[in-house]
Design an enzyme around this catalytic site. Sequence first.
Site, PDB file in Angstrom:
ATOM      1  N   SER A   2       0.810  -1.232   0.000  1.00  0.00           N
ATOM      2  CA  SER A   2       0.000   0.000   0.000  1.00  0.00           C
ATOM      3  C   SER A   2       0.840   1.277   0.000  1.00  0.00           C
ATOM      4  O   SER A   2       0.545   2.182  -0.781  1.00  0.00           O
ATOM      5  CB  SER A   2      -0.983  -0.020   1.169  1.00  0.00           C
ATOM      6  N   LYS A  51      -9.490  -5.042  11.626  1.00  0.00           N
ATOM      7  CA  LYS A  51     -10.593  -4.529  10.796  1.00  0.00           C
ATOM      8  C   LYS A  51     -11.941  -4.492  11.525  1.00  0.00           C
ATOM      9  O   LYS A  51     -12.820  -3.726  11.159  1.00  0.00           O
ATOM     10  CB  LYS A  51     -10.725  -5.357   9.513  1.00  0.00           C
ATOM     11  N   ASN A  72     -11.807  -1.293   6.401  1.00  0.00           N
ATOM     12  CA  ASN A  72     -10.391  -1.239   6.011  1.00  0.00           C
ATOM     13  C   ASN A  72      -9.948   0.179   5.670  1.00  0.00           C
ATOM     14  O   ASN A  72      -8.761   0.412   5.455  1.00  0.00           O
ATOM     15  CB  ASN A  72     -10.100  -2.183   4.831  1.00  0.00           C
ATOM     16  N   ASP A  87     -12.294  -3.206   0.539  1.00  0.00           N
ATOM     17  CA  ASP A  87     -11.943  -4.566   0.111  1.00  0.00           C
ATOM     18  C   ASP A  87     -13.105  -5.102  -0.729  1.00  0.00           C
ATOM     19  O   ASP A  87     -12.903  -5.738  -1.765  1.00  0.00           O
ATOM     20  CB  ASP A  87     -11.772  -5.504   1.322  1.00  0.00           C
ATOM     21  N   GLY A 111     -13.391 -20.503   0.946  1.00  0.00           N
ATOM     22  CA  GLY A 111     -12.854 -19.817   2.120  1.00  0.00           C
ATOM     23  C   GLY A 111     -13.953 -19.064   2.844  1.00  0.00           C
ATOM     24  O   GLY A 111     -14.985 -18.697   2.250  1.00  0.00           O
ATOM     25  N   GLY A 113     -12.782 -16.801   5.561  1.00  0.00           N
ATOM     26  CA  GLY A 113     -12.005 -15.902   6.416  1.00  0.00           C
ATOM     27  C   GLY A 113     -12.373 -14.451   6.162  1.00  0.00           C
ATOM     28  O   GLY A 113     -13.440 -14.150   5.616  1.00  0.00           O
ATOM     29  N   GLY A 114     -11.469 -13.543   6.574  1.00  0.00           N
ATOM     30  CA  GLY A 114     -11.733 -12.111   6.464  1.00  0.00           C
ATOM     31  C   GLY A 114     -12.056 -11.665   5.049  1.00  0.00           C
ATOM     32  O   GLY A 114     -13.016 -10.925   4.818  1.00  0.00           O
ATOM     33  N   TYR A 210      -2.711 -12.610  -4.527  1.00  0.00           N
ATOM     34  CA  TYR A 210      -1.967 -11.778  -5.481  1.00  0.00           C
ATOM     35  C   TYR A 210      -0.457 -11.984  -5.402  1.00  0.00           C
ATOM     36  O   TYR A 210       0.289 -11.378  -6.156  1.00  0.00           O
ATOM     37  CB  TYR A 210      -2.298 -10.289  -5.280  1.00  0.00           C
ATOM     38  N   GLY A 231      -6.071 -11.360  -8.294  1.00  0.00           N
ATOM     39  CA  GLY A 231      -6.135 -10.708  -6.990  1.00  0.00           C
ATOM     40  C   GLY A 231      -5.391  -9.381  -6.964  1.00  0.00           C
ATOM     41  O   GLY A 231      -5.673  -8.509  -6.150  1.00  0.00           O
TER      42      GLY A 231
HETATM   43  P1  NAP Z   1      -7.900 -15.665   6.684  1.00  0.00           P
HETATM   44  O1  NAP Z   1      -8.920 -14.817   7.349  1.00  0.00           O
HETATM   45  O2  NAP Z   1      -6.771 -16.240   7.449  1.00  0.00           O
HETATM   46  O3  NAP Z   1      -8.680 -16.862   5.945  1.00  0.00           O
HETATM   47  C1  NAP Z   1      -7.987 -17.844   5.240  1.00  0.00           C
HETATM   48  C2  NAP Z   1      -8.967 -18.777   4.568  1.00  0.00           C
HETATM   49  O4  NAP Z   1      -8.207 -19.732   3.816  1.00  0.00           O
HETATM   50  C3  NAP Z   1      -9.834 -19.558   5.563  1.00  0.00           C
HETATM   51  O5  NAP Z   1     -11.104 -19.758   5.016  1.00  0.00           O
HETATM   52  C4  NAP Z   1      -9.064 -20.894   5.641  1.00  0.00           C
HETATM   53  O6  NAP Z   1      -9.886 -21.986   5.953  1.00  0.00           O
HETATM   54  C5  NAP Z   1      -8.598 -21.043   4.217  1.00  0.00           C
HETATM   55  N1  NAP Z   1      -7.463 -21.947   4.098  1.00  0.00           N
HETATM   56  C6  NAP Z   1      -6.204 -21.760   4.574  1.00  0.00           C
HETATM   57  N2  NAP Z   1      -5.439 -22.835   4.258  1.00  0.00           N
HETATM   58  C7  NAP Z   1      -6.244 -23.699   3.585  1.00  0.00           C
HETATM   59  C8  NAP Z   1      -6.037 -24.988   2.993  1.00  0.00           C
HETATM   60  N3  NAP Z   1      -4.853 -25.588   3.025  1.00  0.00           N
HETATM   61  N4  NAP Z   1      -7.083 -25.584   2.376  1.00  0.00           N
HETATM   62  C9  NAP Z   1      -8.282 -24.975   2.308  1.00  0.00           C
HETATM   63  N5  NAP Z   1      -8.547 -23.759   2.857  1.00  0.00           N
HETATM   64  C10 NAP Z   1      -7.526 -23.138   3.475  1.00  0.00           C
HETATM   65  O7  NAP Z   1      -7.199 -14.866   5.469  1.00  0.00           O
HETATM   66  P2  NAP Z   1      -7.848 -13.724   4.541  1.00  0.00           P
HETATM   67  O8  NAP Z   1      -7.496 -12.407   5.065  1.00  0.00           O
HETATM   68  O9  NAP Z   1      -9.269 -14.070   4.286  1.00  0.00           O
HETATM   69  O10 NAP Z   1      -6.954 -13.904   3.204  1.00  0.00           O
HETATM   70  C11 NAP Z   1      -7.102 -15.033   2.337  1.00  0.00           C
HETATM   71  C12 NAP Z   1      -6.235 -14.819   1.093  1.00  0.00           C
HETATM   72  O11 NAP Z   1      -6.732 -13.709   0.352  1.00  0.00           O
HETATM   73  C13 NAP Z   1      -4.764 -14.491   1.388  1.00  0.00           C
HETATM   74  O12 NAP Z   1      -3.963 -15.151   0.430  1.00  0.00           O
HETATM   75  C14 NAP Z   1      -4.674 -12.999   1.208  1.00  0.00           C
HETATM   76  O13 NAP Z   1      -3.395 -12.569   0.788  1.00  0.00           O
HETATM   77  C15 NAP Z   1      -5.680 -12.799   0.079  1.00  0.00           C
HETATM   78  N6  NAP Z   1      -6.251 -11.433   0.077  1.00  0.00           N
HETATM   79  C16 NAP Z   1      -6.154 -10.714  -1.062  1.00  0.00           C
HETATM   80  C17 NAP Z   1      -6.670  -9.440  -1.103  1.00  0.00           C
HETATM   81  C18 NAP Z   1      -6.537  -8.647  -2.365  1.00  0.00           C
HETATM   82  O14 NAP Z   1      -6.695  -7.425  -2.308  1.00  0.00           O
HETATM   83  N7  NAP Z   1      -6.307  -9.270  -3.488  1.00  0.00           N
HETATM   84  C19 NAP Z   1      -7.313  -8.888   0.020  1.00  0.00           C
HETATM   85  C20 NAP Z   1      -7.409  -9.669   1.175  1.00  0.00           C
HETATM   86  C21 NAP Z   1      -6.876 -10.941   1.196  1.00  0.00           C
HETATM   87  P3  NAP Z   1      -9.974 -22.556   7.466  1.00  0.00           P
HETATM   88  O15 NAP Z   1     -11.098 -21.800   8.103  1.00  0.00           O
HETATM   89  O16 NAP Z   1     -10.295 -23.973   7.249  1.00  0.00           O
HETATM   90  O17 NAP Z   1      -8.643 -22.304   8.106  1.00  0.00           O
END
Ligand code: NAP
Length: 269
Positions: A2, A51, A72, A87, A111, A113-114, A210, A231
């Site tokens: 950023s 967040k 965010n 986001d 997924g 997550g966040g 990304y 991404g």
């Molecule tokens: P997070 O809150 O930690 O959530 C991670 C997610 O991935 C959870 O649903 C987790 O499932 C799942 N996961 C992790 N390892 C896994 C595996 N081996 N098999 C299946 N599912 C798995 O992270 P987040 O903030 O949501 O971010 C997720 C991804 O998005 C990251 O790579 C981040 O860099 C990317 N992202 C990109 C942007 C963008 O602007 N492009 C913005 C935000 C995030 P469980 O619940 O089972 O652990």
Amino acid sequence: MSPVMHNAAFQDMGIDYVYLPFRVKKEEVGRAIEGMRALNMRGLNVTIPHKVAVIPFLDELDPLADKIGAVNTIVNDGGVLKGYNTDATGFLQPLLEEGIEPEGKSVAILGAGGAAKAVSFILAERGARIVILNRRLEMGWAEELAARISQAFSREVTALELNGENLTGVLKKTDILVNATSVGMSPDTGRTPVDTDLLRPNLVVYDIVYNPIKTRLRKEAEAVGATVISGLDMLVWQGALAFEKWTGQKAPVALMKKEAIKRLEKHED
Ligand code: NAP
């Protein structure tokens, strides 16, 4: 990423702002936000894990950020702090740029997550039919998220465990596949959340990971002729939309993307 994108944009447009990263402890979140007023900061981005925690310290919330329950981007208007979620809107923008309108489309989100949270709320708001697949369904994340969206938008949202059988069934009826898991992210770049034989040309594959820019999922989706969204575009647009809120000016999106790519490629080396 950023600081690189925003500082290049400020310089390019001759705006006398600077974007700085601050590490803030959990117990200091409230004081950090309060400090925005004292220091007369125009804005802040908030990243993981703050967040949700910042919300009680804000004066106003944009309705979408309120529904998502995560902020965010903060804008300081004469001491009044308002929270947004770019986001979510940053995820949507690259789809719209590709001419893909989510309304009526079937979307599989991997997924819970966040990031999946922001993605699923904006897609629900734009009228998509959503299935959320998450690895650890027993933790209830996916079910809880699906229930919250169903309640906020009065529509049915399904939550399933992320496994081969469910993926095979769901992807047959899916228009847009979103990878919102961290699978495939550096350093585990050899991994993909979806077997190649489940990908097809008339699928939109949006991998929000990304880093690396070309994930394995993206490469395999491109190879079968699917429409691919990166991404990186989400990252750039969430920044660009925050920039526009702070400055009231149109963001130099192409420049921000160029700077982001430069930084990521340096990291990949
Ligand atoms: P997070 O809150 O930690 O959530 C991670 C997610 O991935 C959870 O649903 C987790 O499932 C799942 N996961 C992790 N390892 C896994 C595996 N081996 N098999 C299946 N599912 C798995 O992270 P987040 O903030 O949501 O971010 C997720 C991804 O998005 C990251 O790579 C981040 O860099 C990317 N992202 C990109 C942007 C963008 O602007 N492009 C913005 C935000 C995030 P469980 O619940 O089972 O652990």
